[in-house]
Design a protein around this motif. Structure first.
Motif, PDB file in Angstrom:
ATOM      1  N   ASP A   9     -48.742  31.300  21.877  1.00 43.22           N
ATOM      2  CA  ASP A   9     -48.742  32.717  22.234  1.00 43.22           C
ATOM      3  C   ASP A   9     -50.050  33.123  22.907  1.00 43.22           C
ATOM      4  O   ASP A   9     -50.048  33.895  23.876  1.00 43.22           O
ATOM      5  CB  ASP A   9     -48.514  33.579  20.989  1.00 43.22           C
ATOM      6  CG  ASP A   9     -47.094  33.470  20.453  1.00 43.22           C
ATOM      7  OD1 ASP A   9     -46.199  33.061  21.220  1.00 43.22           O
ATOM      8  OD2 ASP A   9     -46.880  33.771  19.266  1.00 43.22           O
ATOM      9  N   THR A  10     -51.164  32.616  22.399  1.00 42.67           N
ATOM     10  CA  THR A  10     -52.469  32.917  22.998  1.00 42.67           C
ATOM     11  C   THR A  10     -52.543  32.383  24.419  1.00 42.67           C
ATOM     12  O   THR A  10     -53.020  33.068  25.333  1.00 42.67           O
ATOM     13  CB  THR A  10     -53.596  32.305  22.154  1.00 42.67           C
ATOM     14  OG1 THR A  10     -53.550  32.855  20.841  1.00 42.67           O
ATOM     15  CG2 THR A  10     -54.959  32.586  22.769  1.00 42.67           C
ATOM     16  N   HIS A  21     -52.546  33.235  30.360  1.00 45.58           N
ATOM     17  CA  HIS A  21     -51.999  32.966  31.691  1.00 45.58           C
ATOM     18  C   HIS A  21     -51.487  34.247  32.361  1.00 45.58           C
ATOM     19  O   HIS A  21     -51.604  34.399  33.579  1.00 45.58           O
ATOM     20  CB  HIS A  21     -50.884  31.921  31.611  1.00 45.58           C
ATOM     21  CG  HIS A  21     -51.395  30.518  31.590  1.00 45.58           C
ATOM     22  ND1 HIS A  21     -51.867  29.922  30.448  1.00 45.58           N
ATOM     23  CD2 HIS A  21     -51.542  29.591  32.579  1.00 45.58           C
ATOM     24  CE1 HIS A  21     -52.269  28.685  30.714  1.00 45.58           C
ATOM     25  NE2 HIS A  21     -52.087  28.465  31.995  1.00 45.58           N
ATOM     26  N   ARG A  22     -50.947  35.160  31.561  1.00 46.85           N
ATOM     27  CA  ARG A  22     -50.517  36.439  32.133  1.00 46.85           C
ATOM     28  C   ARG A  22     -51.706  37.198  32.711  1.00 46.85           C
ATOM     29  O   ARG A  22     -51.629  37.768  33.809  1.00 46.85           O
ATOM     30  CB  ARG A  22     -49.831  37.282  31.064  1.00 46.85           C
ATOM     31  CG  ARG A  22     -48.439  36.795  30.673  1.00 46.85           C
ATOM     32  CD  ARG A  22     -47.942  37.544  29.446  1.00 46.85           C
ATOM     33  NE  ARG A  22     -46.599  37.131  29.071  1.00 46.85           N
ATOM     34  CZ  ARG A  22     -46.050  37.400  27.881  1.00 46.85           C
ATOM     35  NH1 ARG A  22     -46.755  38.066  26.968  1.00 46.85           N
ATOM     36  NH2 ARG A  22     -44.816  37.007  27.601  1.00 46.85           N
ATOM     37  N   ARG A  23     -52.813  37.220  31.970  1.00 47.91           N
ATOM     38  CA  ARG A  23     -54.008  37.909  32.468  1.00 47.91           C
ATOM     39  C   ARG A  23     -54.544  37.240  33.727  1.00 47.91           C
ATOM     40  O   ARG A  23     -54.992  37.918  34.665  1.00 47.91           O
ATOM     41  CB  ARG A  23     -55.083  37.948  31.372  1.00 47.91           C
ATOM     42  CG  ARG A  23     -54.798  38.939  30.262  1.00 47.91           C
ATOM     43  CD  ARG A  23     -56.011  39.142  29.365  1.00 47.91           C
ATOM     44  NE  ARG A  23     -56.254  37.974  28.535  1.00 47.91           N
ATOM     45  CZ  ARG A  23     -55.752  37.800  27.318  1.00 47.91           C
ATOM     46  NH1 ARG A  23     -54.956  38.727  26.808  1.00 47.91           N
ATOM     47  NH2 ARG A  23     -56.023  36.728  26.616  1.00 47.91           N
ATOM     48  N   LEU A  24     -54.500  35.907  33.747  1.00 53.13           N
ATOM     49  CA  LEU A  24     -54.978  35.185  34.923  1.00 53.13           C
ATOM     50  C   LEU A  24     -54.108  35.494  36.138  1.00 53.13           C
ATOM     51  O   LEU A  24     -54.631  35.737  37.249  1.00 53.13           O
ATOM     52  CB  LEU A  24     -54.980  33.678  34.650  1.00 53.13           C
ATOM     53  CG  LEU A  24     -55.431  32.773  35.808  1.00 53.13           C
ATOM     54  CD1 LEU A  24     -56.834  33.135  36.280  1.00 53.13           C
ATOM     55  CD2 LEU A  24     -55.353  31.306  35.392  1.00 53.13           C
ATOM     56  N   MET A  25     -52.804  35.518  35.957  1.00 57.30           N
ATOM     57  CA  MET A  25     -51.918  35.846  37.072  1.00 57.30           C
ATOM     58  C   MET A  25     -52.166  37.261  37.582  1.00 57.30           C
ATOM     59  O   MET A  25     -52.102  37.515  38.790  1.00 57.30           O
ATOM     60  CB  MET A  25     -50.456  35.685  36.650  1.00 57.30           C
ATOM     61  CG  MET A  25     -49.979  34.245  36.509  1.00 57.30           C
ATOM     62  SD  MET A  25     -50.134  33.295  38.056  1.00 57.30           S
ATOM     63  CE  MET A  25     -49.120  34.267  39.167  1.00 57.30           C
ATOM     64  N   ILE A  85     -60.055  30.152  29.194  1.00 60.05           N
ATOM     65  CA  ILE A  85     -58.864  29.401  28.774  1.00 60.05           C
ATOM     66  C   ILE A  85     -59.239  27.976  28.387  1.00 60.05           C
ATOM     67  O   ILE A  85     -58.790  27.450  27.358  1.00 60.05           O
ATOM     68  CB  ILE A  85     -57.806  29.408  29.898  1.00 60.05           C
ATOM     69  CG1 ILE A  85     -57.202  30.805  30.054  1.00 60.05           C
ATOM     70  CG2 ILE A  85     -56.703  28.379  29.619  1.00 60.05           C
ATOM     71  CD1 ILE A  85     -56.327  30.965  31.288  1.00 60.05           C
ATOM     72  N   VAL A  86     -60.081  27.337  29.196  1.00 58.25           N
ATOM     73  CA  VAL A  86     -60.502  25.969  28.890  1.00 58.25           C
ATOM     74  C   VAL A  86     -61.328  25.939  27.608  1.00 58.25           C
ATOM     75  O   VAL A  86     -61.151  25.057  26.755  1.00 58.25           O
ATOM     76  CB  VAL A  86     -61.287  25.368  30.073  1.00 58.25           C
ATOM     77  CG1 VAL A  86     -61.826  23.984  29.706  1.00 58.25           C
ATOM     78  CG2 VAL A  86     -60.399  25.275  31.316  1.00 58.25           C
ATOM     79  N   ALA A  89     -62.065  24.856  21.692  1.00 57.30           N
ATOM     80  CA  ALA A  89     -62.259  25.398  20.350  1.00 57.30           C
ATOM     81  C   ALA A  89     -61.104  25.008  19.426  1.00 57.30           C
ATOM     82  O   ALA A  89     -61.310  24.721  18.239  1.00 57.30           O
ATOM     83  CB  ALA A  89     -62.396  26.920  20.409  1.00 57.30           C
ATOM     84  N   ALA A  90     -59.888  24.993  19.968  1.00 56.98           N
ATOM     85  CA  ALA A  90     -58.726  24.597  19.162  1.00 56.98           C
ATOM     86  C   ALA A  90     -58.829  23.133  18.747  1.00 56.98           C
ATOM     87  O   ALA A  90     -58.517  22.775  17.612  1.00 56.98           O
ATOM     88  CB  ALA A  90     -57.442  24.846  19.944  1.00 56.98           C
TER      89      ALA A  90
END
Length: 248
Positions: free
Chosen positions: A202-203, A208-212, A230-231, A236-237
């Motif tokens: 979900d994150t 990706h929506r914000r980037l688009m 994003i990277v 961090a994950a």
């Protein structure tokens, strides 16, 4: 883990390549047709490593692999040598080849490089791409949305890879694209791991929506900053997962 287990080598339906197998062939600059048993061995082992069906430190027994793929040991050795050059396999004298353990410090260095390079890619997309070219990315984003809605992690992951590959192509910098390919294949397993953690899909989709939207608004610096973020989230994950490069 036994390298010839049915879970490790899923059946290929109607001779079709999986998304992971296609990506390996693309990075290696090889035909998308499996022209030899060596290529089949190469992509099958590579995809199993990327998708976590083979884990760091797992032995790759050339005798068992030859039996599994109905071949001699020569194409097995050749396939493993290629995967060693790509950073997925480790071959040490007088020991069995094994899935390479990527240490956390090396992971951090690679992610830092990827973040900076993809930031450059995002900036170039805003500055140079036409609206028609941005529609290519929008089409991949739509596939990401569909996979997320279906809860299909593997499909989402490979569309995520497709998104990044499309960005790199549209940025029209062959040197940057080549460097990203050279380091990218060895991090695919980690990228798959990071997306599998709770809440990450979900994150990722929201990012990706914000980037688009930044691409659509022609905000070059915002797009670059979002991409680097994003990277960093992916790294961090991986760190939260307790990744050490060694099995539990």
């Amino acid at each position: 883990m036994a390298v010839d287990g049915s879970a490790t080598w899923p059946a290929r339906e109607h001779g079709e390549l999986t998304a992971g197998e296609r990506e390996i062939l693309r990075v290696l600059g090889r035909s998308q047709d499996l022209d030899s048993v060596g290529d089949e061995i190469l992509v099958s082992i590579g995809a199993a490593i990327i998708e976590g069906r083979l884990q760091p430190g797992d032995d790759l027994n050339s005798v068992e692999l030859a039996r599994r793929f109905h071949s001699s040991r020569t194409p097995v050795r050749e396939a493993l040598a290629v995967l060693e050059r790509e950073g997925l396999v480790e071959i040490v004298a007088r020991k069995r080849p094994r899935v390479r353990r990527l240490g956390i410090e090396e992971v951090r260095d690679i992610y830092e490089l990827r973040g900076e390079l993809y930031g450059l890619v995002s900036r170039r997309i805003v500055e140079h791409c036409t609206d028609t070219q941005l529609e290519e990315l929008a089409a991949v984003q739509a596939r990401l949305e569909e996979a997320a809605a279906a809860g299909d992690l593997d499909r989402y992951f490979w569309h995520n890879v497709e998104f990044r590959n499309t960005e790199a192509r549209l940025a029209a910098n062959d040197i940057v694209r080549g460097v990203l390919d050279s380091v990218g294949i060895r991090t695919l397993q980690l990228r798959h791991l990071s997306l599998s953690l709770p809440g990450r899909l979900d994150t990722s989709l929201a990012d990706h929506r914000r980037l688009m939207q930044a691409y659509a608004d022609r905000e070059a610096e915002l797009a670059a900053a979002l991409t680097r973020s994003i990277v960093r989230r992916g790294l961090a994950a991986v760190e939260r997962s307790g990744w050490t490069g060694f099995p539990d």
